[in-house]
Design a protein around this motif. Sequence first.
Motif, PDB file in Angstrom:
ATOM      1  N   UNK E 206      58.592  12.640   4.536  1.00 54.74           N
ATOM      2  CA  UNK E 206      57.468  11.961   3.895  1.00 54.74           C
ATOM      3  C   UNK E 206      56.408  11.542   4.907  1.00 54.74           C
ATOM      4  N   UNK E 207      55.167  11.766   4.534  1.00 54.43           N
ATOM      5  CA  UNK E 207      54.045  11.267   5.324  1.00 54.43           C
ATOM      6  C   UNK E 207      53.420  10.086   4.586  1.00 54.43           C
ATOM      7  N   UNK E 208      53.274  10.222   3.284  1.00 55.58           N
ATOM      8  CA  UNK E 208      52.727   9.142   2.450  1.00 55.58           C
ATOM      9  C   UNK E 208      53.376   9.202   1.071  1.00 55.58           C
ATOM     10  N   UNK E 209      53.661   8.039   0.532  1.00 56.25           N
ATOM     11  CA  UNK E 209      54.086   7.926  -0.861  1.00 56.25           C
ATOM     12  C   UNK E 209      53.248   6.812  -1.455  1.00 56.25           C
ATOM     13  N   UNK E 210      52.485   7.114  -2.492  1.00 56.79           N
ATOM     14  CA  UNK E 210      51.670   6.074  -3.123  1.00 56.79           C
ATOM     15  C   UNK E 210      51.900   6.109  -4.613  1.00 56.79           C
TER      16      UNK E 210
ATOM     17  N   UNK F 196      55.780   0.348   4.883  1.00 54.80           N
ATOM     18  CA  UNK F 196      55.726   0.479   3.436  1.00 54.80           C
ATOM     19  C   UNK F 196      55.467  -0.875   2.804  1.00 54.80           C
ATOM     20  N   UNK F 197      54.526  -0.899   1.858  1.00 53.00           N
ATOM     21  CA  UNK F 197      54.286  -2.104   1.099  1.00 53.00           C
ATOM     22  C   UNK F 197      54.795  -1.874  -0.311  1.00 53.00           C
ATOM     23  N   UNK F 198      55.602  -2.811  -0.784  1.00 53.19           N
ATOM     24  CA  UNK F 198      56.214  -2.652  -2.095  1.00 53.19           C
ATOM     25  C   UNK F 198      55.832  -3.857  -2.955  1.00 53.19           C
ATOM     26  N   UNK F 199      55.411  -3.571  -4.178  1.00 50.14           N
ATOM     27  CA  UNK F 199      55.056  -4.624  -5.134  1.00 50.14           C
ATOM     28  C   UNK F 199      55.981  -4.462  -6.330  1.00 50.14           C
ATOM     29  N   UNK F 200      56.667  -5.541  -6.713  1.00 48.77           N
ATOM     30  CA  UNK F 200      57.612  -5.453  -7.824  1.00 48.77           C
ATOM     31  C   UNK F 200      57.459  -6.640  -8.762  1.00 48.77           C
ATOM     32  N   UNK F 201      57.946  -6.443  -9.963  1.00 43.68           N
ATOM     33  CA  UNK F 201      57.920  -7.525 -10.959  1.00 43.68           C
ATOM     34  C   UNK F 201      59.175  -8.376 -10.826  1.00 43.68           C
ATOM     35  N   UNK F 209      54.148   1.256  -4.720  1.00 40.71           N
ATOM     36  CA  UNK F 209      54.894   1.608  -3.509  1.00 40.71           C
ATOM     37  C   UNK F 209      53.926   2.379  -2.628  1.00 40.71           C
ATOM     38  N   UNK F 210      53.657   1.868  -1.453  1.00 40.15           N
ATOM     39  CA  UNK F 210      52.740   2.567  -0.559  1.00 40.15           C
ATOM     40  C   UNK F 210      53.390   2.708   0.802  1.00 40.15           C
ATOM     41  N   UNK F 211      53.930   3.903   1.056  1.00 43.18           N
ATOM     42  CA  UNK F 211      54.595   4.126   2.326  1.00 43.18           C
ATOM     43  C   UNK F 211      53.793   5.080   3.176  1.00 43.18           C
ATOM     44  N   UNK F 212      53.699   4.779   4.454  1.00 42.36           N
ATOM     45  CA  UNK F 212      52.892   5.577   5.367  1.00 42.36           C
ATOM     46  C   UNK F 212      53.667   5.813   6.654  1.00 42.36           C
ATOM     47  N   UNK F 213      53.737   7.082   7.068  1.00 34.06           N
ATOM     48  CA  UNK F 213      54.335   7.368   8.370  1.00 34.06           C
ATOM     49  C   UNK F 213      53.258   7.188   9.419  1.00 34.06           C
ATOM     50  N   UNK F 214      53.378   6.160  10.220  1.00 36.43           N
ATOM     51  CA  UNK F 214      52.373   5.948  11.261  1.00 36.43           C
ATOM     52  C   UNK F 214      52.639   6.908  12.416  1.00 36.43           C
TER      53      UNK F 214
END
Lengths: 248, 248, 248, 248, 248, 248
Positions: E206-210, F196-201, F209-214
């Motif tokens: 994975x590079x990005x998951x949005x 990764x930033x995760x927002x949940x209820x 879900x916003x994951x990024x490979x830096x």
Amino acid sequence: MTTPIASAFVRSQQRTAKQLRPVRLTRRYTMHAEGSVLIEFGHTKVLCTASVEEKVPGHQRGTGAGWVTAEYGMLPRATHTRSDREAARGKQSGRTQEIQRLIGRSLRAVFDLQLLGERTLHLDCDVLQADGGTRTAAITGAFVAAQDAVNGLLAAGKITASPIRDHVAAISVGIVQGTPLLDLEYTEDSACDTDMNVVMTGAGHYVEVQGTAEGVAFTRHEMDQLLALAESGIAELVQLQKNALAAA
Amino acid sequence: MTTPIASAFVRSQQRTAKQLRPVRLTRRYTMHAEGSVLIEFGHTKVLCTASVEEKVPGHQRGTGAGWVTAEYGMLPRATHTRSDREAARGKQSGRTQEIQRLIGRSLRAVFDLQLLGERTLHLDCDVLQADGGTRTAAITGAFVAAQDAVNGLLAAGKITASPIRDHVAAISVGIVQGTPLLDLEYTEDSACDTDMNVVMTGAGHYVEVQGTAEGVAFTRHEMDQLLALAESGIAELVQLQKNALAAA
Amino acid sequence: MTTPIASAFVRSQQRTAKQLRPVRLTRRYTMHAEGSVLIEFGHTKVLCTASVEEKVPGHQRGTGAGWVTAEYGMLPRATHTRSDREAARGKQSGRTQEIQRLIGRSLRAVFDLQLLGERTLHLDCDVLQADGGTRTAAITGAFVAAQDAVNGLLAAGKITASPIRDHVAAISVGIVQGTPLLDLEYTEDSACDTDMNVVMTGAGHYVEVQGTAEGVAFTRHEMDQLLALAESGIAELVQLQKNALAAA
Amino acid sequence: MTTPIASAFVRSQQRTAKQLRPVRLTRRYTMHAEGSVLIEFGHTKVLCTASVEEKVPGHQRGTGAGWVTAEYGMLPRATHTRSDREAARGKQSGRTQEIQRLIGRSLRAVFDLQLLGERTLHLDCDVLQADGGTRTAAITGAFVAAQDAVNGLLAAGKITASPIRDHVAAISVGIVQGTPLLDLEYTEDSACDTDMNVVMTGAGHYVEVQGTAEGVAFTRHEMDQLLALAESGIAELVQLQKNALAAA
Amino acid sequence: MTTPIASAFVRSQQRTAKQLRPVRLTRRYTMHAEGSVLIEFGHTKVLCTASVEEKVPGHQRGTGAGWVTAEYGMLPRATHTRSDREAARGKQSGRTQEIQRLIGRSLRAVFDLQLLGERTLHLDCDVLQADGGTRTAAITGAFVAAQDAVNGLLAAGKITASPIRDHVAAISVGIVQGTPLLDLEYTEDSACDTDMNVVMTGAGHYVEVQGTAEGVAFTRHEMDQLLALAESGIAELVQLQKNALAAA
Amino acid sequence: MTTPIASAFVRSQQRTAKQLRPVRLTRRYTMHAEGSVLIEFGHTKVLCTASVEEKVPGHQRGTGAGWVTAEYGMLPRATHTRSDREAARGKQSGRTQEIQRLIGRSLRAVFDLQLLGERTLHLDCDVLQADGGTRTAAITGAFVAAQDAVNGLLAAGKITASPIRDHVAAISVGIVQGTPLLDLEYTEDSACDTDMNVVMTGAGHYVEVQGTAEGVAFTRHEMDQLLALAESGIAELVQLQKNALAAA
């Protein structure tokens, strides 16, 4: 006595001084717009779309008359070297504004805005590839896109008579190394002393003439030569518009 | 058979179709600029200043050549009804940019930028009062301001030969109710079918020709009439520039 | 014992410390505006126009009351060296905004906005030539332009009583090399330790006092000296406004 | 004969006309800045940070001297009703620019820029909660943050002598319903006829005086009353700055 | 017990839930750019150009490393109804900035910037026609354009080893009426409850998951289904990239 | 066989990989807003205010439904080195826009806009001090501010049922030197390979879900680890929100 041939500027592709580049008009190039035409003047490729919006700007509101307006853009890498994206820079250049104002005026010159009714025709001319003559290609292509959009309005019964009174087309002419040439491509445009854009109607009357001495000022005799070249080129373009519109 | 005189448009102040409005050139109108000229075409008043800056924009740096550029503005109440101040709106209109680009190109057409040396001549043309023809007055006045600034550079020994190769001046012509007229004032400009701005050198050659059909497209015959009118008007303006510069 | 005269700052033109520069008010300087006044404080020249617009900004709409607002600008070459054109830079400087807010507040201080009715008076103050004191000249000139515009509204029967309750005028004072001076010109302003702009009514009351220590902070005694100088200068300016308005 | 007490404006919290609101200075309020002070004037809370940058703006480059500059902002909901975020609107209001220019000038008035060396001290004053007097709180708090940053430079051996020559503090005064009051809170500020912001040094000299008649113009006698109130308030604030800085 | 088939969303063109739209990659679509690829995901058409510039932004200067950056735009009539031209509005929308930042990060993830050397690769992704999935098409096409540009640098001997470490491609997945779908077209995208864009390398990392819940929040089980769909789609896209690059 | 402990990243303050920083929620932090919460995740401090405005943006007008929107800002010296003030630069960065769009979407995910009625809830999240995780703190704090504002509307009888359907909270997770970590602080965030930033209820479903490979791309196994960490962290945050709201 004859003018020695050797002195004349030699064009690419064996083109003569009075010859247009190959012109191609592709209708319905994209699917959403009411009119969508890719116009090619040789390597120059401009996508012209016509969009109908059922409202008018403030200055026309309540008059019963419509409006025709144009915007022009160039993809950043339409050109030899990449240019800045105007949306990123946050403003349109003076050149862009000048060109889109010219396209708008040229199209309005053949429109009866009362017959269009209180709606706006937006003409978007976006250059995908540039090799000189983008503004003249834009005007010539936008006319065909506009005609397609108007045909749609007629077919839908939204208007009963066409607001388009005549064809309009445009071409550039210029003097390169002393030779008057029709339809300048980029290398010619960069080298020319005088550059003139001419916009004419199907009836052969002038809508716009914009001549600029890039190097030395030009004489009345040179202007006459340029106007004659433009007149013949535009007559040809109008015929090509008719052919394109006659196709299914 | 003659064209019946009754059909012709009647101008204010008994002006004939071929007559300029009273033109006045006041040098040293303000005290700080290297050149400062108030030019009046009838009620149109434009303050043209020439400022010398000892550096050039990026595209000229290191070339040994200078640059000539122009900016144009209109005081908010130069016009019949107040227009928004461009500085407050945060951007110059397309019209403003078009005009200042025209002024810059027109002046550069008579400059030898190598002889100017690596410095910039800024021409600021600010309309104090508008009654048609502000861009042509601006070009005509800016030339005189530029000449004064160049004379200063020569006097100071900063340059040894004048970079100015010829005069340049401009006038508008147009067709109002079928009559070709020289030097349109505001009411004529608003009513005209065709409007043309012509910029020429002292030698009588063209620098810019910008003709626009505001209403119906115009014919080649009409264009010839307009060009002839412009040529005579500009010859007169060049003489007035010479007179002004000859004065102490 | 006396303060040795030699220590005092010597002003140009034999001006004494308490003397205004020659003030000139030229009404109807341009022809379109409802009020148009060129005001000169020595070499400082500001064109002040008053424009009546028959609508008000949102915050006054429906209140029955009008609005008075001001804009200020400086031609690029009004100054010793050319400044950037704010319209080209795309924004007004903090200094410009500060000044135009000051002019607006000063004029509103003598207006009864209810009597003005739901209309806006736009005061445009454009500096043609700067030599110190442009904001105080602008306020003093704008008052006369405003009065002319109000007289026009009265004459046209649009209002029946004048919304102007008193005169308003402004002057700068400052301390240069220890000497308190009235009406600073540019070289004095650049050299001063303390700079104060004072705006007062015809009745001699304060509308605005803005004192700034550019160098060392100033004492209460110095402030009293400056306020006294300003009071006498403004009384003189109010008389000059009255004279100008009394002329045909 | 006495002025009847009933006519005087009654302040919240039993405050007398000459009394400051409770003032609180919290140093090291945030952890990254070289100086960080939360200042409270009653309900008004302003976070003042001082940041050291090892370079100067163009106009100071190469002079050996440093620069002190300020920026001011207000959180959108610092106020009774939410105001637009200036970053989202894309520009700072005239009011914001006026205030940040005032803060910058006030702090520079007590700085020896040569002793600061070629570095910039940025003072950021951000209003977390507003209840009148934000600009005067900002100046008073910014001084303490600046002192902390300067102490850091001294401790680090980057400078050997303090560039701060004196304290500087500010307070607002005004006339509400005929009563001169010190340190106006929001409801008083909205109701006042005259509003004055005074900036003074520890030595009791004036750095800035900005008085504005919001309603009727004010007299010299009233100004004297206001200046006296401000002087006593500022003396108190300077003492509070000293106490805060004396704490560990 | 089985989930009744009738509840599943029926896609246009008989497409199954796990099926990509027809994908077409046309290399050398325009002639000036170092890489130029038209990518089509069904009706979505994005022109991706790669331009090499022999300098880097400030943050990379002097590091020996290069930079890869992207810009994204949409022609005004790429969409069902015309959108404002961002260049005319004077700023890029938040959506545009978000997308171009995503494209840039995705491409940088497979670049060794040291091997690129101190030069910038500009990726311009301009949507000619939109029907959902423009950002994923842009990433997938930009990779091919980047590869062509890198091949040019290798061929010209400007770099000796390829800075590209792996493929990168992207696809959207979403849940429409309870059915997880691969590669959403516009009508599906508008109707979906959850929308996820996934960017992966050729190695399947994975590079990005949005992922965004447009309607109701989604469960872990649903996320797993979406990730599985995306993984298979991207594997297919990587193969199509390889095929396109293998062609002459 | 065990994973050697020495390979794991050592966190500050003896924090374990699965541990949140100390979280503090201070309600009624400022006095004017309908909801005002200071949220702290360790050294990260964000002031979240909720403001009720009795109108909606154009796209919601006349629908009976309300709107929830967010803006995000960072004080210039919230960070280690001072950043430019966005209001002074005249535009919000792409990062800022991305974050405020995320906050807005996250909050809208738990709102029934019909029950809110035609009014707007503005959430302003301003970072006073930054140490990583500002966007996740902003979402978590904005929820509490929003709940306070909704409680105010209920208490005032403006709405009869709460439009809030569930809690929403957010946390960052990442892989640093091979170790998956919960709630990254700044030094961890700068060093991480995947962020990764995760927002949940409150119900434990995903909003974003916003994951990024830096650095290097991440595997499916790593993603599963990160999602599990986030889930536990968010459950804890939701409990902290409940505790804070239960307090008087």
